[in-house]
Write a protein that holds these residues in place. Structure first.
Motif, mmCIF file in Angstrom:
data_model
loop_
_atom_site.group_PDB
_atom_site.id
_atom_site.type_symbol
_atom_site.label_atom_id
_atom_site.label_comp_id
_atom_site.label_asym_id
_atom_site.label_seq_id
_atom_site.Cartn_x
_atom_site.Cartn_y
_atom_site.Cartn_z
ATOM 1 N N GLY A 1 -43.466 -27.406 31.758
ATOM 2 C CA GLY A 1 -43.191 -28.783 31.821
ATOM 3 C C GLY A 1 -44.563 -29.590 31.528
ATOM 4 N N ALA A 2 -45.521 -29.108 32.371
ATOM 5 C CA ALA A 2 -46.899 -29.590 32.120
ATOM 6 C C ALA A 2 -47.567 -29.406 30.713
ATOM 7 C CB ALA A 2 -47.648 -29.072 33.306
ATOM 8 N N ALA A 3 -47.232 -28.213 30.226
ATOM 9 C CA ALA A 3 -47.793 -27.805 28.754
ATOM 10 C C ALA A 3 -46.998 -28.784 27.826
ATOM 11 C CB ALA A 3 -47.735 -26.408 28.397
ATOM 12 N N ILE A 4 -45.897 -29.070 28.002
ATOM 13 C CA ILE A 4 -45.040 -30.131 26.968
ATOM 14 C C ILE A 4 -45.659 -31.351 27.020
ATOM 15 C CG2 ILE A 4 -42.876 -30.773 26.758
ATOM 16 C CD1 ILE A 4 -41.530 -28.125 27.510
ATOM 17 N N ALA A 5 -45.805 -31.680 28.506
ATOM 18 C CA ALA A 5 -46.324 -32.992 28.630
ATOM 19 C C ALA A 5 -47.628 -33.169 27.741
ATOM 20 C CB ALA A 5 -46.463 -33.578 30.216
ATOM 21 N N GLN A 6 -48.493 -32.318 27.843
ATOM 22 C CA GLN A 6 -49.750 -32.274 27.482
ATOM 23 C C GLN A 6 -49.783 -32.352 25.681
ATOM 24 O OE1 GLN A 6 -52.567 -29.896 29.076
ATOM 25 N NE2 GLN A 6 -52.915 -30.878 30.899
ATOM 26 N N GLY A 7 -48.846 -31.580 25.405
ATOM 27 C CA GLY A 7 -48.608 -31.610 23.882
ATOM 28 C C GLY A 7 -48.815 -30.083 23.371
ATOM 29 N N ALA A 8 -49.429 -29.467 24.337
ATOM 30 C CA ALA A 8 -49.599 -28.052 24.083
ATOM 31 C C ALA A 8 -48.488 -27.107 23.476
ATOM 32 C CB ALA A 8 -50.370 -27.201 25.321
ATOM 33 N N ILE B 1 -41.587 -18.700 20.869
ATOM 34 C CA ILE B 1 -42.279 -18.165 21.624
ATOM 35 C C ILE B 1 -43.227 -17.212 20.664
ATOM 36 C CG2 ILE B 1 -41.032 -17.946 23.922
ATOM 37 C CD1 ILE B 1 -41.118 -14.929 23.400
ATOM 38 N N SER B 2 -42.908 -16.684 19.555
ATOM 39 C CA SER B 2 -43.703 -15.743 18.830
ATOM 40 C C SER B 2 -45.162 -16.302 18.408
ATOM 41 C CB SER B 2 -42.741 -15.369 17.532
ATOM 42 O OG SER B 2 -42.414 -16.409 16.843
ATOM 43 N N ARG B 3 -45.133 -17.612 18.203
ATOM 44 C CA ARG B 3 -46.381 -18.083 17.596
ATOM 45 C C ARG B 3 -47.545 -18.064 18.790
ATOM 46 N NH1 ARG B 3 -44.466 -24.540 16.932
ATOM 47 N NH2 ARG B 3 -42.858 -23.276 15.793
ATOM 48 N N TYR B 4 -46.976 -17.900 20.004
ATOM 49 C CA TYR B 4 -48.036 -18.088 21.158
ATOM 50 C C TYR B 4 -48.467 -16.687 21.849
ATOM 51 C CZ TYR B 4 -46.733 -22.678 20.829
ATOM 52 O OH TYR B 4 -46.383 -24.190 20.590
ATOM 53 N N VAL B 5 -47.612 -15.545 21.260
ATOM 54 C CA VAL B 5 -47.982 -14.156 21.650
ATOM 55 C C VAL B 5 -48.044 -13.437 20.332
ATOM 56 C CG1 VAL B 5 -46.825 -14.116 23.802
ATOM 57 C CG2 VAL B 5 -45.473 -13.880 21.950
ATOM 58 N N LYS B 6 -48.867 -14.029 19.307
ATOM 59 C CA LYS B 6 -49.079 -13.226 18.132
ATOM 60 C C LYS B 6 -49.506 -11.739 18.264
ATOM 61 C CE LYS B 6 -49.444 -17.604 15.446
ATOM 62 N NZ LYS B 6 -50.352 -18.347 14.645
ATOM 63 N N ASP B 7 -50.336 -11.622 19.267
ATOM 64 C CA ASP B 7 -50.922 -10.391 19.285
ATOM 65 C C ASP B 7 -49.941 -9.087 19.804
ATOM 66 O OD1 ASP B 7 -50.976 -11.646 21.842
ATOM 67 O OD2 ASP B 7 -52.643 -10.605 22.596
ATOM 68 N N ARG B 8 -48.783 -9.641 20.202
ATOM 69 C CA ARG B 8 -47.724 -8.665 20.740
ATOM 70 C C ARG B 8 -46.596 -8.651 19.857
ATOM 71 N NH1 ARG B 8 -50.547 -10.870 25.233
ATOM 72 N NH2 ARG B 8 -51.270 -9.407 26.675
ATOM 73 N N THR B 9 -46.834 -8.587 18.624
ATOM 74 C CA THR B 9 -45.662 -8.379 17.634
ATOM 75 C C THR B 9 -44.652 -6.960 17.954
ATOM 76 O OG1 THR B 9 -46.879 -9.034 15.860
ATOM 77 C CG2 THR B 9 -45.019 -8.077 15.396
ATOM 78 N N PRO B 10 -43.460 -7.126 18.113
ATOM 79 C CA PRO B 10 -42.627 -6.221 18.419
ATOM 80 C C PRO B 10 -42.912 -5.058 17.831
ATOM 81 C CG PRO B 10 -41.413 -8.120 18.438
ATOM 82 C CD PRO B 10 -42.642 -8.593 17.950
ATOM 83 N N VAL B 11 -42.910 -3.917 18.456
ATOM 84 C CA VAL B 11 -43.271 -2.460 17.773
ATOM 85 C C VAL B 11 -42.064 -1.625 17.722
ATOM 86 C CG1 VAL B 11 -44.462 -0.440 17.862
ATOM 87 C CG2 VAL B 11 -45.938 -2.529 18.491
ATOM 88 N N GLY C 1 -45.231 -17.028 31.003
ATOM 89 C CA GLY C 1 -46.513 -17.392 31.575
ATOM 90 C C GLY C 1 -47.428 -16.999 30.377
ATOM 91 N N ALA C 2 -47.329 -15.859 29.724
ATOM 92 C CA ALA C 2 -48.208 -15.592 28.338
ATOM 93 C C ALA C 2 -48.170 -16.549 27.427
ATOM 94 C CB ALA C 2 -48.233 -14.190 27.880
ATOM 95 N N VAL C 3 -47.017 -17.134 27.052
ATOM 96 C CA VAL C 3 -46.863 -18.039 26.193
ATOM 97 C C VAL C 3 -47.508 -19.429 26.382
ATOM 98 C CG1 VAL C 3 -44.946 -19.629 25.168
ATOM 99 C CG2 VAL C 3 -44.642 -17.371 25.429
ATOM 100 N N ILE C 4 -47.432 -19.767 27.771
ATOM 101 C CA ILE C 4 -47.921 -21.038 28.268
ATOM 102 C C ILE C 4 -49.504 -20.860 27.908
ATOM 103 C CG2 ILE C 4 -48.355 -22.543 30.336
ATOM 104 C CD1 ILE C 4 -45.581 -21.829 31.359
ATOM 105 N N GLN C 5 -49.975 -19.812 28.399
ATOM 106 C CA GLN C 5 -51.527 -19.383 28.467
ATOM 107 C C GLN C 5 -51.816 -19.490 26.954
ATOM 108 O OE1 GLN C 5 -53.315 -16.400 31.347
ATOM 109 N NE2 GLN C 5 -53.389 -15.136 29.337
ATOM 110 N N GLY C 6 -51.230 -19.055 26.067
ATOM 111 C CA GLY C 6 -51.508 -19.015 24.709
ATOM 112 C C GLY C 6 -51.521 -20.531 24.238
ATOM 113 N N ALA C 7 -50.511 -21.219 24.539
ATOM 114 C CA ALA C 7 -50.492 -22.528 24.205
ATOM 115 C C ALA C 7 -51.713 -23.377 24.622
ATOM 116 C CB ALA C 7 -48.952 -22.988 24.659
ATOM 117 N N VAL C 8 -51.773 -23.389 26.136
ATOM 118 C CA VAL C 8 -53.033 -24.259 26.544
ATOM 119 C C VAL C 8 -54.246 -23.843 26.224
ATOM 120 C CG1 VAL C 8 -51.214 -25.093 28.279
ATOM 121 C CG2 VAL C 8 -52.825 -23.168 29.030
#
Length: 362
Positions: free
Chosen positions: A98-105, A113-123, A206-213
């Motif tokens: 919610g905080a990440a959305i409020a900041q616009g991240a 979610i895929s755009r924020y965990v690009k380094d983990r493309t499903p294998v 959690g990784a998605v939020i981390q990638g976004a912010v």
């Protein structure tokens, strides 16, 4: 959350009930129970029952009414003890979303979610539908992944995740689940979402939020949530690759947990400051999936009814709970070490309904 947990040493109960405000080191206002419409005698009877072992291993109980702390008791550890909150951590991760959305991240809960965990493309098990999984799918435990912590045979069961290094990769590689008569398709489910409890999905969030912010999850949490609430030195657990575990195990004091519950009770406000958007808190505490009979699910928070009162519950293994009861303007924290006890959630809920709620007099 079943990740490594160190047992707390037993000590004599430390009790603070109805402390006068001048005696409280907490930054929450403190009041006598009677001043906020609660029975001190009934709360003391509850404490006696806990010390007598009627609720197994309860380690602390804190209660706030009308935004003021009216009861605080410790039966194991003390004010400074950090509790392994297990899956109550999941609600904290929702707050950070919610905080990440409020900041616009994050543009919104419908962000893939895929755009924020690009380094983990499903294998393994590639499927184009995986690219459409959204933040809201993870917030509501309703993604398409075959992931069910309540099923020991599930490919995505939490215990399997801990066996490998890359926990996000573990989630991204899961196959798409099938749907059967006993596991209906989303369109046949209440609210259009098929619930399946999945810690790996919240870990990935959690990784998605981390990638976004663009910063580690603990640093972001300190900035937007813990700092404003005066929560100091939270103890995160980490994956072998160094990802903070958003799915469970966060070490917080009982008072920290009370603050988090009160934040939701206040519609996202703390000490006059809007820490989380009121609109997000409303959405988070509205039903989005049906978890089981008589229990719905919001954004990583349980929506239950206790003794006729609708409640929002942060909940973790062992019966650890932060329960917000809006119509009573009440927040209760129950921490336990009932990890090897049968039906620990029922034990904590009995404590809530038979003692805490009955202590409300007006």
């Amino acid at each position: 959350m079943r990740l490594s947990f160190a047992a707390l040493a037993l000590s004599a109960p430390l009790l603070f009930a109805a402390l006068p405000s001048y005696a409280a080191p907490s930054d929450m206002a403190v009041a006598a129970p009677a001043a906020e419409g609660m029975s001190d005698a009934k709360l003391q009877a509850m404490s006696a029952a806990i010390k007598a072992g009627q609720f197994q291993q309860i380690t602390s109980v804190l209660i706030a009414r009308h935004g003021k702390q009216v009861f605080e008791a410790y039966y194991d550890g003390d004010v400074q003890t950090r509790r392994n909150t297990r899956s109550t951590t999941k609600t904290v991760t929702a707050m950070l979303a919610g905080a990440a959305i409020a900041q616009g991240a994050l543009p919104g809960v419908d962000a893939p979610i895929s755009r924020y965990v690009k380094d983990r493309t499903p294998v393994a098990n590639p499927d184009p539908r995986k690219e459409k999984v959204t933040v809201e799918d993870l917030l509501t435990m309703s993604s398409i992944a075959e992931c069910d912590d309540d099923n020991q045979y599930s490919r995505g069961n939490e215990e399997r995740m801990y066996l490998i290094e890359d926990w996000v990769g573990f989630y991204r590689d899961l196959p798409v689940r099938g749907f059967t008569a006993w596991a209906p398709r989303p369109e046949a489910s209440p609210y259009g979402r098929a619930f399946s409890y999945c810690t790996a999905g919240v870990t990935t969030l959690g990784a998605v939020i981390q990638g976004a912010v663009g910063q580690p999850l603990p640093a972001f949490a300190d900035k937007v949530l813990f700092g404003p609430l005066g929560i100091d030195k939270p103890e995160w657990q980490f994956s072998p690759l160094g990802l903070a575990q958003g799915g469970g195990g966060l070490g917080l004091t009982s008072r920290d947990l009370l603050k988090l519950g009160q934040l939701y009770a206040n519609g996202g406000q703390w000490n006059g400051k809007q820490v989380l958007p009121a609109s997000f808190v409303k959405a988070a505490t509205s039903p989005h999936a049906n978890a089981r009979q008589d229990t719905d699910y919001g954004y990583l928070i349980w929506l239950q009814t206790f003794a006729g009162h609708k409640a929002w519950a942060m909940s973790g293994t062992g019966g650890n709970k932060v329960i917000i009861v809006p119509d009573l303007d009440l927040v209760a924290v129950i921490t336990t070490t009932n990890f090897n006890v049968r039906q620990p959630h029922a034990i904590s809920e009995k404590l809530l309904t038979e003692h805490i709620l009955t202590a409300v007099e007006k």
